[in-house]
Design a protein around this motif. Structure first.
Motif, PDB file in Angstrom:
ATOM      1  N   PRO A 165       0.798  -1.236   0.000  1.00  0.00           N
ATOM      2  CA  PRO A 165       0.000   0.000   0.000  1.00  0.00           C
ATOM      3  C   PRO A 165       0.830   1.286   0.000  1.00  0.00           C
ATOM      4  N   VAL A 201       1.730   5.211  -1.476  1.00  0.00           N
ATOM      5  CA  VAL A 201       0.875   6.369  -1.751  1.00  0.00           C
ATOM      6  C   VAL A 201       0.262   6.288  -3.147  1.00  0.00           C
ATOM      7  N   GLY A 230       5.527   4.969   8.647  1.00  0.00           N
ATOM      8  CA  GLY A 230       5.114   3.996   7.632  1.00  0.00           C
ATOM      9  C   GLY A 230       6.023   4.011   6.422  1.00  0.00           C
ATOM     10  N   SER A 276       7.879   6.274  -0.759  1.00  0.00           N
ATOM     11  CA  SER A 276       7.614   7.701  -0.475  1.00  0.00           C
ATOM     12  C   SER A 276       8.822   8.384   0.175  1.00  0.00           C
ATOM     13  N   GLU A 325       8.932   1.798  10.682  1.00  0.00           N
ATOM     14  CA  GLU A 325       8.247   0.624  10.122  1.00  0.00           C
ATOM     15  C   GLU A 325       8.391  -0.542  11.104  1.00  0.00           C
ATOM     16  N   GLY A 373      10.125  -0.660  14.525  1.00  0.00           N
ATOM     17  CA  GLY A 373       9.254  -0.811  15.680  1.00  0.00           C
ATOM     18  C   GLY A 373       7.927  -0.117  15.471  1.00  0.00           C
ATOM     19  N   ASP A 374       7.148  -0.071  16.551  1.00  0.00           N
ATOM     20  CA  ASP A 374       5.837   0.552  16.480  1.00  0.00           C
ATOM     21  C   ASP A 374       5.967   2.083  16.526  1.00  0.00           C
ATOM     22  N   CYS A 375       5.163   2.750  15.716  1.00  0.00           N
ATOM     23  CA  CYS A 375       5.268   4.215  15.615  1.00  0.00           C
ATOM     24  C   CYS A 375       5.213   4.895  16.979  1.00  0.00           C
ATOM     25  N   ASP A 388       1.671   8.121   7.629  1.00  0.00           N
ATOM     26  CA  ASP A 388       1.121   7.167   6.660  1.00  0.00           C
ATOM     27  C   ASP A 388       1.147   5.752   7.229  1.00  0.00           C
ATOM     28  N   ALA A 389       0.901   5.629   8.535  1.00  0.00           N
ATOM     29  CA  ALA A 389       0.855   4.296   9.163  1.00  0.00           C
ATOM     30  C   ALA A 389      -0.082   4.339  10.353  1.00  0.00           C
TER      31      ALA A 389
HETATM   32  C1  LIG Z   1       0.591   2.791   3.750  1.00  0.00           C
HETATM   33  S1  LIG Z   1       2.020   1.898   4.129  1.00  0.00           S
HETATM   34  C2  LIG Z   1       3.296   3.097   3.940  1.00  0.00           C
HETATM   35  C3  LIG Z   1       3.552   3.445   2.508  1.00  0.00           C
HETATM   36  C4  LIG Z   1       4.722   4.356   2.279  1.00  0.00           C
HETATM   37  N1  LIG Z   1       4.614   5.570   3.063  1.00  0.00           N
HETATM   38  C5  LIG Z   1       4.780   4.726   0.815  1.00  0.00           C
HETATM   39  O1  LIG Z   1       3.898   5.447   0.345  1.00  0.00           O
HETATM   40  O2  LIG Z   1       5.726   4.303   0.129  1.00  0.00           O
HETATM   41  C6  LIG Z   1       1.943   1.749   5.861  1.00  0.00           C
HETATM   42  C7  LIG Z   1       3.097   0.966   6.471  1.00  0.00           C
HETATM   43  O3  LIG Z   1       3.076   1.221   7.865  1.00  0.00           O
HETATM   44  C8  LIG Z   1       3.329   0.025   8.585  1.00  0.00           C
HETATM   45  N2  LIG Z   1       2.640   0.195   9.880  1.00  0.00           N
HETATM   46  C9  LIG Z   1       1.313   0.166  10.137  1.00  0.00           C
HETATM   47  N3  LIG Z   1       1.060   0.448  11.414  1.00  0.00           N
HETATM   48  C10 LIG Z   1       2.267   0.685  11.994  1.00  0.00           C
HETATM   49  C11 LIG Z   1       2.667   1.035  13.314  1.00  0.00           C
HETATM   50  N4  LIG Z   1       1.769   1.223  14.290  1.00  0.00           N
HETATM   51  N5  LIG Z   1       3.982   1.182  13.567  1.00  0.00           N
HETATM   52  C12 LIG Z   1       4.905   1.004  12.578  1.00  0.00           C
HETATM   53  N6  LIG Z   1       4.590   0.676  11.304  1.00  0.00           N
HETATM   54  C13 LIG Z   1       3.283   0.516  11.021  1.00  0.00           C
HETATM   55  C14 LIG Z   1       2.789  -1.085   7.718  1.00  0.00           C
HETATM   56  O4  LIG Z   1       3.521  -2.272   7.965  1.00  0.00           O
HETATM   57  C15 LIG Z   1       2.992  -0.532   6.304  1.00  0.00           C
HETATM   58  O5  LIG Z   1       4.188  -1.014   5.747  1.00  0.00           O
END
Ligand SMILES: C[S@@+](CC[C@H](N)C(=O)[O-])C[C@H]1O[C@@H](n2cnc3c(N)ncnc32)[C@H](O)[C@@H]1O
Length: 214
Positions: A37, A39, A63, A69, A87, A114-116, A133-134
């Motif tokens: 997924p 942008v 993300g 992106s 990520e 790790g987690d955002c 974006d996550a």
């Molecule tokens: C929409 S995609 C990012 C796309 C990227 N920004 C791009 O456009 O190239 C969202 C990403 O965030 C990661 N993600 C989702 N929730 C997250 C969190 N709470 N912490 C870290 N990463 C997370 C997902 O594994 C996914 O790879």
């Protein structure tokens, strides 16, 4: 159908965007073919526009996915910005690391694993451009940290804020998405009702909110 704008409008606008070339096109094509997924096309152009205008020195991205992106923003900024991108998915981290190496950007774009929310809590240096974006269901939780980390003249760009139209129309809400939708509405309330902030919500892609201090 995006349920954000008319299909004919989206198709027309996308048709105006020239195809990318070179290695970034390869990353984009591969991601789209494999359902990663990244942008949407018009959101990518918007990001390029914003970063080329703002010319940030430090960018924070929530993300990474495959790094598309991040690379896009790096190239558009024209300032060789330092980018920190967060990520949590191991497979994505592996693919993004390899893509960054292809662009020789491993030293400029740092993936925080790790987690955002957990990573945000640990960050302290200011950023002049933040791309959210996550974790759509947690933008409201991320916001206080993003504001703490945002430089005085900084900008926050948040993607997916209209989430397939569900945020704007109760009729479109799917039961299993109720929590995300409610929290996204909370995020939009927070950024639009705070008198210290100014926010523009744009019905483009999956919905974009651009926020800065007044
Ligand atoms: C929409 S995609 C990012 C796309 C990227 N920004 C791009 O456009 O190239 C969202 C990403 O965030 C990661 N993600 C989702 N929730 C997250 C969190 N709470 N912490 C870290 N990463 C997370 C997902 O594994 C996914 O790879």
């Amino acid at each position: 159908m995006s349920k954000i704008t008319y299909d004919y409008m989206e198709d027309y606008i996308r048709g105006l965007i020239p195809n990318r070339e070179g290695r970034l096109k390869e990353i984009e094509d591969l991601a789209r073919e494999n359902g990663v997924p990244i942008v949407q096309k018009e959101t990518g152009v918007f990001l390029e526009f914003m970063t080329s205008m703002k010319k940030p020195k430090r960018i924070l991205e929530l993300g990474t996915a495959v790094g598309f992106s991040s690379i896009l923003m790096y190239e558009a900024a024209g300032t060789e910005p330092e980018i920190i991108t967060i990520e949590r998915d191991e497979k994505m981290i592996e693919l993004a690391t390899s893509n960054l190496e292809k662009f020789n950007l491993g030293h400029k774009i740092k993936i925080e694993k790790g987690d955002c929310l957990e990573i945000l809590e640990k960050l302290n240096e200011p950023f002049d451009f933040i791309f959210m974006d996550a974790g759509k269901g947690h933008y409201n939780h991320f916001l206080p940290h993003c504001l703490r980390l945002l430089s005085q003249e900084g900008i926050i760009v948040a993607d997916n804020v209209l989430f397939r139209g569900m945020v704007a129309s109760q009729e479109l809400v799917k039961r299993r998405k109720i929590t995300i939708v409610k929290r996204m509405r909370t995020y939009l309330d927070m950024v639009t009702q705070d008198e210290k902030l100014i926010t523009s919500v744009i019905p483009m892609g999956d919905g974009i909110a651009v926020t800065k201090r007044r």
